[in-house]
Design an enzyme around this catalytic site. Sequence first.
Site, PDB file in Angstrom:
ATOM      1  N   LEU A 233     120.275  24.819 -19.648  1.00  0.00           N
ATOM      2  CA  LEU A 233     120.844  26.337 -21.016  1.00  0.00           C
ATOM      3  C   LEU A 233     122.574  26.603 -20.574  1.00  0.00           C
ATOM      4  O   LEU A 233     122.795  26.261 -18.817  1.00  0.00           O
ATOM      5  CB  LEU A 233     119.862  27.407 -19.739  1.00  0.00           C
ATOM      6  N   HIS A 234     122.949  26.984 -20.753  1.00  0.00           N
ATOM      7  CA  HIS A 234     123.766  26.919 -21.292  1.00  0.00           C
ATOM      8  C   HIS A 234     124.836  28.012 -22.445  1.00  0.00           C
ATOM      9  O   HIS A 234     124.866  27.712 -23.200  1.00  0.00           O
ATOM     10  CB  HIS A 234     125.276  25.945 -21.253  1.00  0.00           C
ATOM     11  N   GLN A 235     125.696  29.145 -21.776  1.00  0.00           N
ATOM     12  CA  GLN A 235     125.777  29.919 -22.148  1.00  0.00           C
ATOM     13  C   GLN A 235     127.794  29.534 -22.994  1.00  0.00           C
ATOM     14  O   GLN A 235     127.965  29.604 -21.509  1.00  0.00           O
ATOM     15  CB  GLN A 235     125.818  31.260 -22.212  1.00  0.00           C
TER      16      GLN A 235
END
Length: 200
Positions: free
Chosen positions: A149-151
């Site tokens: 996950l990466h924003q």
Amino acid sequence: MESGRAAGEPRVDDPEAFPPPEDTVERLWTPQRMTYVLRNDEGRVTKPKSKECPFCAGPKKSDEDGLIAWRGTHVFAIMNLYPYNVGHLMICPYRHVGLITDLDDDELFEFEKATTLAMTVMKEVSRPDGWNIGINQGEVAGAGVAAHLHQHVVPRWNGDANFMPIVAQTRTMPILLSDQRAAYAEAFERLAPDFRLPAA
Ligand SMILES: [Zn+2]
């Protein structure tokens, strides 16, 4: 930008030399911009030699080598090596999970809090006019590293679409990334010295 310009090269702000791209919003979220994590030493896009996830590998390096701008208790902020725009940060959990629904409450809180902190840092460092913030979850949604996950936190300036693709290709980008990381790191520490959640 001027200092990295060789004699005879057009100015990057010359609209005649660099007409603005079409459909810049489409371009901003196209997944092929994330292929850097799959490039080999010769720059060709390929399967990674190492099976190690880049977002797991990054925090194991020094802040400078890993382009880490901030380390929280559960998440960290890392520069995007091939940014959609100057100053593009990503907020990642340390834990190798793919979906925001995989985060526990502490991780989720720090993940989103770090995103707002990144905005505050950018306001201080580079005064954007706006931001694109978002997560591509799953390969079908365009995630370059779907397993971790990466924003994305992408600062935007009025008129930036005119120079964005040029900046992304300039040879001076590694220097810019290094400088940008250092400026962000200083601001993260100054603006939120006690921000980190206590370790569980
Ligand atoms: Zn990972």
